[in-house]
Write a protein that holds these residues in place. Sequence first.
Motif, PDB file in Angstrom:
ATOM      1  N   TRP A 159      -3.464 -40.502 127.913  1.00 34.14           N
ATOM      2  CA  TRP A 159      -2.962 -39.026 127.348  1.00 34.14           C
ATOM      3  C   TRP A 159      -3.685 -38.312 126.025  1.00 34.14           C
ATOM      4  N   LEU A 160      -4.120 -39.431 125.202  1.00 32.92           N
ATOM      5  CA  LEU A 160      -4.866 -39.141 124.114  1.00 32.92           C
ATOM      6  C   LEU A 160      -6.216 -38.581 124.358  1.00 32.92           C
ATOM      7  N   TYR A 161      -6.858 -39.215 125.364  1.00 35.66           N
ATOM      8  CA  TYR A 161      -8.105 -38.686 125.927  1.00 35.66           C
ATOM      9  C   TYR A 161      -8.112 -37.477 126.341  1.00 35.66           C
ATOM     10  N   TRP A 162      -6.974 -37.108 127.232  1.00 37.22           N
ATOM     11  CA  TRP A 162      -6.746 -35.913 127.800  1.00 37.22           C
ATOM     12  C   TRP A 162      -6.549 -34.657 126.678  1.00 37.22           C
ATOM     13  N   ILE A 163      -5.733 -35.082 125.790  1.00 38.27           N
ATOM     14  CA  ILE A 163      -5.388 -34.136 124.752  1.00 38.27           C
ATOM     15  C   ILE A 163      -6.800 -33.567 124.153  1.00 38.27           C
ATOM     16  N   ASN A 164      -7.627 -34.899 123.591  1.00 35.12           N
ATOM     17  CA  ASN A 164      -8.667 -34.509 122.922  1.00 35.12           C
ATOM     18  C   ASN A 164      -9.586 -33.623 123.556  1.00 35.12           C
ATOM     19  N   TRP A 165      -9.974 -33.831 124.712  1.00 36.76           N
ATOM     20  CA  TRP A 165     -10.964 -33.198 125.537  1.00 36.76           C
ATOM     21  C   TRP A 165     -10.500 -31.529 125.993  1.00 36.76           C
ATOM     22  N   ALA A 166      -9.268 -31.486 126.087  1.00 38.53           N
ATOM     23  CA  ALA A 166      -8.592 -30.216 126.533  1.00 38.53           C
ATOM     24  C   ALA A 166      -8.683 -29.507 125.107  1.00 38.53           C
ATOM     25  N   VAL A 167      -8.421 -29.985 124.031  1.00 38.09           N
ATOM     26  CA  VAL A 167      -8.713 -29.268 122.860  1.00 38.09           C
ATOM     27  C   VAL A 167     -10.026 -28.661 122.540  1.00 38.09           C
ATOM     28  N   CYS A 168     -11.136 -29.556 122.971  1.00 36.48           N
ATOM     29  CA  CYS A 168     -12.485 -29.413 122.728  1.00 36.48           C
ATOM     30  C   CYS A 168     -12.797 -28.126 123.734  1.00 36.48           C
ATOM     31  N   ILE A 169     -12.213 -28.087 124.875  1.00 36.73           N
ATOM     32  CA  ILE A 169     -12.447 -27.011 125.807  1.00 36.73           C
ATOM     33  C   ILE A 169     -12.255 -25.656 125.241  1.00 36.73           C
ATOM     34  N   ALA A 170     -11.121 -25.652 124.526  1.00 39.79           N
ATOM     35  CA  ALA A 170     -10.920 -24.312 123.652  1.00 39.79           C
ATOM     36  C   ALA A 170     -12.040 -24.151 122.674  1.00 39.79           C
ATOM     37  N   ALA A 171     -12.333 -25.189 121.706  1.00 41.33           N
ATOM     38  CA  ALA A 171     -13.572 -24.871 120.928  1.00 41.33           C
ATOM     39  C   ALA A 171     -14.503 -24.489 121.583  1.00 41.33           C
ATOM     40  N   ASN A 172     -15.067 -25.108 122.550  1.00 39.33           N
ATOM     41  CA  ASN A 172     -16.075 -24.813 123.119  1.00 39.33           C
ATOM     42  C   ASN A 172     -16.310 -23.124 123.838  1.00 39.33           C
ATOM     43  N   PHE A 173     -14.887 -22.756 124.303  1.00 40.40           N
ATOM     44  CA  PHE A 173     -14.912 -21.591 124.762  1.00 40.40           C
ATOM     45  C   PHE A 173     -14.972 -20.506 123.656  1.00 40.40           C
ATOM     46  N   THR A 174     -14.409 -20.690 122.506  1.00 40.20           N
ATOM     47  CA  THR A 174     -14.478 -19.790 121.247  1.00 40.20           C
ATOM     48  C   THR A 174     -15.870 -19.822 121.057  1.00 40.20           C
ATOM     49  N   ALA A 175     -16.708 -21.120 120.653  1.00 37.34           N
ATOM     50  CA  ALA A 175     -17.923 -21.079 120.425  1.00 37.34           C
ATOM     51  C   ALA A 175     -19.037 -20.054 121.197  1.00 37.34           C
ATOM     52  N   SER A 176     -18.577 -20.250 122.451  1.00 35.42           N
ATOM     53  CA  SER A 176     -19.419 -19.514 123.369  1.00 35.42           C
ATOM     54  C   SER A 176     -19.165 -17.946 123.321  1.00 35.42           C
ATOM     55  N   ALA A 177     -18.079 -17.577 122.860  1.00 32.94           N
ATOM     56  CA  ALA A 177     -17.334 -16.002 122.799  1.00 32.94           C
ATOM     57  C   ALA A 177     -17.986 -15.748 121.541  1.00 32.94           C
TER      58      ALA A 177
END
Length: 478
Positions: A111-129
């Motif tokens: 669950w920790l690894y899932w939360i970690n990477w799920a939040v990273c997805i948001a950060a990367n979408f934001t950076a791309s935008a």
Amino acid sequence: MTTLTDPKKQAVDTGALVPEKKGLHRDLKSRHMMMISIGGTIGTGLFLGAGQVVSEAGPVGAVLAFLFGGMVMYLALLCLGELAVAMPVSGSFQSYAMKFISPGVGFTVGWLYWINWAVCIAANFTASAIIMSLWFPDVSIWIWCVLFAVLVTALNLISVKVYGETEFWFAGIKVAAIIAFILAGAGLMFGTVGNEGAIGFSNFNTGAGLFPNGGWALFLTMITVVYSFQGSELVGVAAGECENPGKNVPKVIKGVVFRIIVFYVLAIIVLGATIPYKEAGVLESPFAYVFGRIGIPIAKDIMSFVVLTSALSASNSALYVCSRLLWSMSKDGHAPKWLGHLNSGGVPINGVFLTLLLSALSLLTSEYAADTVYIWLMSSVGLTGCLIWIVIAWCQINFRKHFLEIGGDLKDLVFRTPLYPALPIVAIILNICIIASLAFIDGQEIVLYTGLPIILGIYLYYIFLHSKREEKPAEISK
């Protein structure tokens, strides 16, 4: 009872220790595996964070820091290699932790690894935008976030083969950019490009010794360096969908470590040689700066495109690993059963959508103190990554002990972690030291103060609530 000295003993079936969970398709080839691991590792940590490491540790210190970080990564992958080849399951280290440490640790890690990477997805979408807004300023950032989310989701939902092929080309763009940067920087150093003449290694002479900010500063950069290497362990998760894992996983681990370390170290040498260390930390894009110095007029646009593909690649890989972890945990009873549903392409579709839901919620952080949130995010990813590497090494120690106890022969292991048990023990100690460095970095203590209680909270939830629900069916059956 079968013993190690029994000449008639049967080879131990390691697959029975952590059985493969049926349903996923083994459609990933070795080239896909190689690029998935490289693509998951090479990202904004190198393109945007390397300049900060050079600024803080000096050019020589930065090279040593990345060599050291690469070594720590290699130790973890050597431990993971033995586990992934013997037991190639999609849950990877989460499944190994359940079996060889405890169900509670496996639950927490997953669950920790899932939360970690799920939040990273948001950060990367934001950076791309944000990058797209430089070219299309009239389009709102949230629109780009939605478009990129749809794109990455579509790539993940079709099939693992489509995901692997897409990631192969995404990662290829990053590798090509790094090679071009190294060649361009070498041209500046030796005077074969540009109009500055040969600058050689003059910037390595800082006037303040090898470590201009002291040796302690080198230690404090390690969490940033380790963050840059996070994602290499994806090869373990992808092993569950790999063709012939016994042959391809060792090949990928050996190849990916060499390539990543060479790319990183050569890139850092070029950065340190071509940019004075005091300037490296304040440049928006040190890579674009070097390209611009050799006379490429659209250097910033080129590197913006590379960082864009890098962010999308990281999102692609993160969504993949999150959905597979949720699928694996659902099979173990550590996540709701509906997360184990596969579509016609063998993709855990519900896991993809749940991950996107968390990612969408975390996008709200981009509206508040984005720079501070990014630094916290980087450190939290580094913290989680070090914890995962510790768990991998711990699992390898316990797996080897268990394997020998049940009558296994080391000759039956296709891939063996060398220098056992010293190597995994050293890996654990080094990662603990890197985690401890957060306590001495101004503003980063909050990552420890919040991260460790969250980890403890997940573990206690398992002990006092989740494990009780697991016991009830057994009691009823009595």
